[in-house]
Design a protein around this motif. Sequence first.
Motif, mmCIF file in Angstrom:
data_model
loop_
_atom_site.group_PDB
_atom_site.id
_atom_site.type_symbol
_atom_site.label_atom_id
_atom_site.label_comp_id
_atom_site.label_asym_id
_atom_site.label_seq_id
_atom_site.Cartn_x
_atom_site.Cartn_y
_atom_site.Cartn_z
ATOM 1 N N SER A 113 -6.888 -0.611 -8.585
ATOM 2 C CA SER A 113 -5.569 -1.235 -8.584
ATOM 3 C C SER A 113 -5.747 -2.741 -8.623
ATOM 4 C CB SER A 113 -4.781 -0.846 -7.327
ATOM 5 O OG SER A 113 -3.611 -1.636 -7.221
ATOM 6 N N LEU A 114 -5.042 -3.389 -9.549
ATOM 7 C CA LEU A 114 -5.100 -4.843 -9.680
ATOM 8 C C LEU A 114 -3.863 -5.506 -9.068
ATOM 9 C CD1 LEU A 114 -6.449 -4.942 -13.337
ATOM 10 C CD2 LEU A 114 -7.741 -5.079 -11.207
ATOM 11 N N ASN A 115 -3.151 -4.720 -8.250
ATOM 12 C CA ASN A 115 -1.929 -5.199 -7.588
ATOM 13 C C ASN A 115 -2.295 -5.722 -6.201
ATOM 14 O OD1 ASN A 115 -0.339 -4.027 -9.802
ATOM 15 N ND2 ASN A 115 -0.977 -2.074 -8.899
ATOM 16 N N ASP A 116 -2.822 -6.933 -6.175
ATOM 17 C CA ASP A 116 -3.364 -7.489 -4.935
ATOM 18 C C ASP A 116 -2.340 -8.267 -4.117
ATOM 19 O OD1 ASP A 116 -3.055 -9.713 -6.529
ATOM 20 O OD2 ASP A 116 -5.179 -10.269 -6.548
ATOM 21 N N GLY A 117 -1.070 -8.247 -4.534
ATOM 22 C CA GLY A 117 -0.036 -8.973 -3.810
ATOM 23 C C GLY A 117 0.284 -10.325 -4.398
ATOM 24 N N SER A 118 -0.588 -10.827 -5.286
ATOM 25 C CA SER A 118 -0.329 -12.137 -5.895
ATOM 26 C C SER A 118 0.632 -12.032 -7.070
ATOM 27 C CB SER A 118 -1.648 -12.777 -6.351
ATOM 28 O OG SER A 118 -2.323 -11.952 -7.281
ATOM 29 N N MET A 119 0.865 -10.803 -7.575
ATOM 30 C CA MET A 119 1.871 -10.575 -8.613
ATOM 31 C C MET A 119 2.941 -9.668 -8.017
ATOM 32 S SD MET A 119 1.591 -9.049 -12.501
ATOM 33 C CE MET A 119 0.744 -7.543 -12.021
ATOM 34 N N ASP A 120 4.029 -10.267 -7.595
ATOM 35 C CA ASP A 120 5.123 -9.508 -6.988
ATOM 36 C C ASP A 120 6.214 -9.299 -8.030
ATOM 37 O OD1 ASP A 120 7.092 -8.331 -5.503
ATOM 38 O OD2 ASP A 120 7.382 -10.005 -4.107
ATOM 39 N N ARG B 180 3.649 -8.221 12.127
ATOM 40 C CA ARG B 180 2.266 -8.687 12.076
ATOM 41 C C ARG B 180 1.465 -8.050 10.935
ATOM 42 N NH1 ARG B 180 1.281 -11.689 16.548
ATOM 43 N NH2 ARG B 180 2.749 -11.457 18.276
ATOM 44 N N ASP B 181 2.149 -7.408 10.016
ATOM 45 C CA ASP B 181 1.464 -6.759 8.902
ATOM 46 C C ASP B 181 0.878 -7.772 7.924
ATOM 47 O OD1 ASP B 181 1.992 -4.254 9.820
ATOM 48 O OD2 ASP B 181 3.518 -3.763 8.315
ATOM 49 N N LYS B 182 -0.322 -7.485 7.452
ATOM 50 C CA LYS B 182 -0.909 -8.252 6.361
ATOM 51 C C LYS B 182 -0.703 -7.551 5.018
ATOM 52 C CE LYS B 182 -4.382 -10.516 9.242
ATOM 53 N NZ LYS B 182 -5.842 -10.771 9.457
ATOM 54 N N ALA B 183 -0.247 -6.309 5.072
ATOM 55 C CA ALA B 183 0.093 -5.555 3.876
ATOM 56 C C ALA B 183 1.298 -4.697 4.178
ATOM 57 C CB ALA B 183 -1.079 -4.684 3.414
ATOM 58 N N MET B 184 2.184 -4.543 3.198
ATOM 59 C CA MET B 184 3.335 -3.671 3.361
ATOM 60 C C MET B 184 2.901 -2.216 3.240
ATOM 61 S SD MET B 184 6.315 -5.583 1.199
ATOM 62 C CE MET B 184 5.377 -5.641 -0.323
ATOM 63 N N GLY B 185 3.701 -1.341 3.841
ATOM 64 C CA GLY B 185 3.481 0.083 3.701
ATOM 65 C C GLY B 185 4.694 0.746 3.083
ATOM 66 N N ASN C 83 0.838 -1.199 0.000
ATOM 67 C CA ASN C 83 0.000 0.000 0.000
ATOM 68 C C ASN C 83 0.872 1.247 0.000
ATOM 69 O OD1 ASN C 83 -1.957 1.919 0.226
ATOM 70 N ND2 ASN C 83 -2.744 1.233 2.210
ATOM 71 N N SER C 84 0.969 1.892 -1.153
ATOM 72 C CA SER C 84 1.786 3.109 -1.232
ATOM 73 C C SER C 84 1.143 4.278 -0.506
ATOM 74 C CB SER C 84 2.008 3.481 -2.703
ATOM 75 O OG SER C 84 0.804 3.860 -3.331
ATOM 76 N N ASP C 85 -0.138 4.155 -0.182
ATOM 77 C CA ASP C 85 -0.854 5.211 0.542
ATOM 78 C C ASP C 85 -1.136 4.822 1.990
ATOM 79 O OD1 ASP C 85 -1.081 7.087 -1.551
ATOM 80 O OD2 ASP C 85 -2.716 5.941 -2.434
ATOM 81 N N ASP C 86 -0.363 3.910 2.537
ATOM 82 C CA ASP C 86 -0.575 3.458 3.911
ATOM 83 C C ASP C 86 -0.662 4.665 4.846
ATOM 84 O OD1 ASP C 86 -0.327 2.361 6.536
ATOM 85 O OD2 ASP C 86 0.711 0.621 5.713
ATOM 86 N N PRO C 87 -1.797 4.858 5.519
ATOM 87 C CA PRO C 87 -1.978 6.070 6.350
ATOM 88 C C PRO C 87 -1.095 6.113 7.588
ATOM 89 C CG PRO C 87 -3.828 4.566 6.630
ATOM 90 C CD PRO C 87 -3.000 4.012 5.506
ATOM 91 N N SER D 69 -2.102 6.310 -5.586
ATOM 92 C CA SER D 69 -1.894 5.102 -6.394
ATOM 93 C C SER D 69 -2.323 3.829 -5.677
ATOM 94 C CB SER D 69 -0.418 4.995 -6.796
ATOM 95 O OG SER D 69 -0.046 6.067 -7.610
ATOM 96 N N GLY D 70 -2.505 3.908 -4.362
ATOM 97 C CA GLY D 70 -2.988 2.750 -3.627
ATOM 98 C C GLY D 70 -2.017 1.588 -3.652
#
Length: 881
Positions: A527-534, A572-577, A113-117, A130-131
């Motif tokens: 955004s179609l970048n769901d983490g399954s395409m790294d 413990r992150d489920k998504a990177m920031g 997540n490039s917009d991680d708050p 860009s999310g």
Amino acid sequence: MCAVTITALGLTTSQAIAAPAGPKPQPWPVRQMAELGQQHAQQVKARTSAALAGGEDPGDEAENSAEATEQFTEARTAPGLVAPGAYSAAWAQLRSLPHTGGSWGHVTDKPYNSDDPRYRDIDSNSGAGSGFVTGRVTGIAADDGGYVYAGGANGGVYRSRTGGGHWQAISDKLPSLSTGALSLDGSGRLWYATGEANTGGTAYVGTGVYVLADPKRGEFQPRDRIGGTELESTVIHALRFNGDKVWAATSRGVWTHSTTDLSGPWKLEFAPNPTFLPGGADSKVPNAPYKNIANDIAFDPKDPSKVVLAFGWRSGDAYNGFYSKAADGSWQRLSSLGDLPTDAADVGNVTFERSKDGSRYYAIDESPTKLAGDPDTNLQGVYVSKSGSPLGPWTLVADSDKLKGSGSAQQDDNYHPGIQSWYNQFLQVDPNDADHVYLGLEEVYESRNGGTDWTTPGPYWNFYFPCWNIDPAKRTCSTTPHSDQHAIALGSYRGRTSVYVGNDGGIYGRPLNGKADPSGHATDWTSLNDGSMDTLQYYSVGIGKDPADRSGKGVVVSGGLQDNGQSILRARDKAMGSNFGGDGGDTIVDPNNGCNIVAEYAYAELRSTQNCAVNDGSWQDDPSKATSYEIAPPDHDTHAARFIAPMTTDAKNPDTWVTGGRHVWVQNKGFAIRSGEEWNSAYDLGAGHYATAVAASGGTVYAGWCGPCNNQGFTRGIAVGNADGTGWHQLNLPVDGTLPNRYVSSFAVDLANAKHVLVAFSGFSRAWSEGPGAGYGHVFDSLDGGATWTDVSANLPDVPTNSLRLLPNGGLALGTDLAAFYRAPGEKNWKVIGDGLPTTTVMQLRTGPDGRLYAATHGRGIWSIDPDRFGRVHREDDDRQ
């Protein structure tokens, strides 16, 4: 190859407190863009003066993003040229080597997540819009049944069966994962052209073109390659189909092959300067790779025998222009096409696209003249041929000024639309409406009336617009695609037709006839970048214990990325920031506290934090609440450093840091440093010399350098001295001596004895590269501080090397452009490390406080493995770790 690549003036807390009252501090991207514009204008002025004085080609460093691309390439090619077949030979040797035990685990297989708050500190890009992002996508193909295929710049091809998302890698068995183009032909076969083509200075060449007969179910295999070695070590800008032939626009001319009979070699149709091709009389000339660059191919829909070829090196050359076949069968330069220029000075990177009904052809043209002399843009224009023929006549329908007024975010002086049109181009025409066209430059533009009027559905970012606020609760902006557009395709899923765009942040989609706000900015991008395409392109990785993890076992993993800032993944992150914006280079992370981080932007612009850069944005009202600090050494201000400048800590004293540009810089305050003035110059490498690798242990410092760093006069060296500035000297490295005359990429120093040092050299050996003293070998060992060396390359494949790491057990790990290797203590030969790591570039290896070995790859994210398993026999249950 970055959306944002020229340096910015960071604002430290101490500077902010001392600043007089005035407007609120601006987010880093806004400050950076203003600085970018000023420096770009200065560069253009300097280049133009040099050109008038008869200096070197002013276009070679027209953009720092271009410079970054060149530097990435020259590290692998200097001092000469790479012959066709080099990567294939290395890959064949790789396949014959044994593997250690253990399997790699994918660390960054999570959404990013490039917009991680959480990370809204002063140097963050959070809020740009860009999310979720991933690495650069340079090829897309899609059908009407929900199948979408996306190609990463160096990550290979992925397949989605659901109109985007839930991606599956389908090309990992190939020797090259560098994407030049993806195309579906009329029978549903998927054509994969390897070798990313960004006007001649790409990151990686490819190994040719592959065809997958059943892309909905199959995966690419090496046997799927079309032809022989004709297209090895090229980049491929476009594949175009015409009748029963496929045409390939490559860095070595235009080639064709039958689409019905896939056997036999490719045929060279035309190269303007054939003597510069491999085997030709001029093939060893330093600029030979730039003398036959083909960008695109266009066919007359009413008479397919009429073909127009677009040739051109982005910085200009006498052969730049358009060519068609004369009556005698020879290819001749076109001299008149209407508004579309035909003069070599104004034909650079070109993209064609025609409408399905054959009534329209569109074209983008980048101008070498503008690249060299216009501080605002490189774009010559966007054109339409309403005859439907590529022979025209062509009419100008857009230039930079027109696009700037269409809702663009590129409003700053010296950074207008098309400023990177040598790098960013795509076109797509609505199959049901020849006047409905999508245009990609840095942003995404749209016209519904054949180019008469334009909107900007995909602006560069949301900064500057009234909808933006640093507080997410007050922000009303919609998602926008990441900047720097490279690929586009149309496809349908469940009755809805979507447009898919690929850029430096991955892949995004929206309905073909989507919705927009009154300013023309789309409100329906996904955004179609769901983490399954790294396909993330890391330059570096750093690992430290997570101070918030109560178990004491969790780690923070950070890394610097091409055009996607600095990623951070906590225990413990489920998504990177993303806690730092722009481009991420090298990284320092405190192993005992992973929230102590140094991130490099570009040219040694270092920024540090001691709290993971967690911030709620309150610094904008109270500057003293900023918790990131700009700590760049003086070489940053004078631009006297490589795009990715090396940095490290002393292996025995983590508070001693070393970085390098023209000088070797040292500071002894660790994370207590607060400004660039606290660095001390330990040694001056000399005018025109720039550090490429640094290492330090117990106060002894090694610095590898180059200068000139390209193949025109390439020089390299190694300097050794003490961190306190004493005892410095240059090692005696004759051009034809024991060590190769190639790029110094990495050191590894023995903790028990600083005079015991190993060095890695990038590039290919003399077997594959031309140039004086290229030499043989990749890894060398010295027991006397560099006075004498022993080649310990042994059975390593002949491929560029990037990172050496001595492991706690005394073994040696090596990251290369194809794989990671391990040499056990007391052994001579190398093994491939573990199983499961894709065939891609390992840019950096680091050991973490958890005992694992981490690999930062430039195209497939970050991976890790347990070195304790290296000596074990591989078993299937190892794959589950």
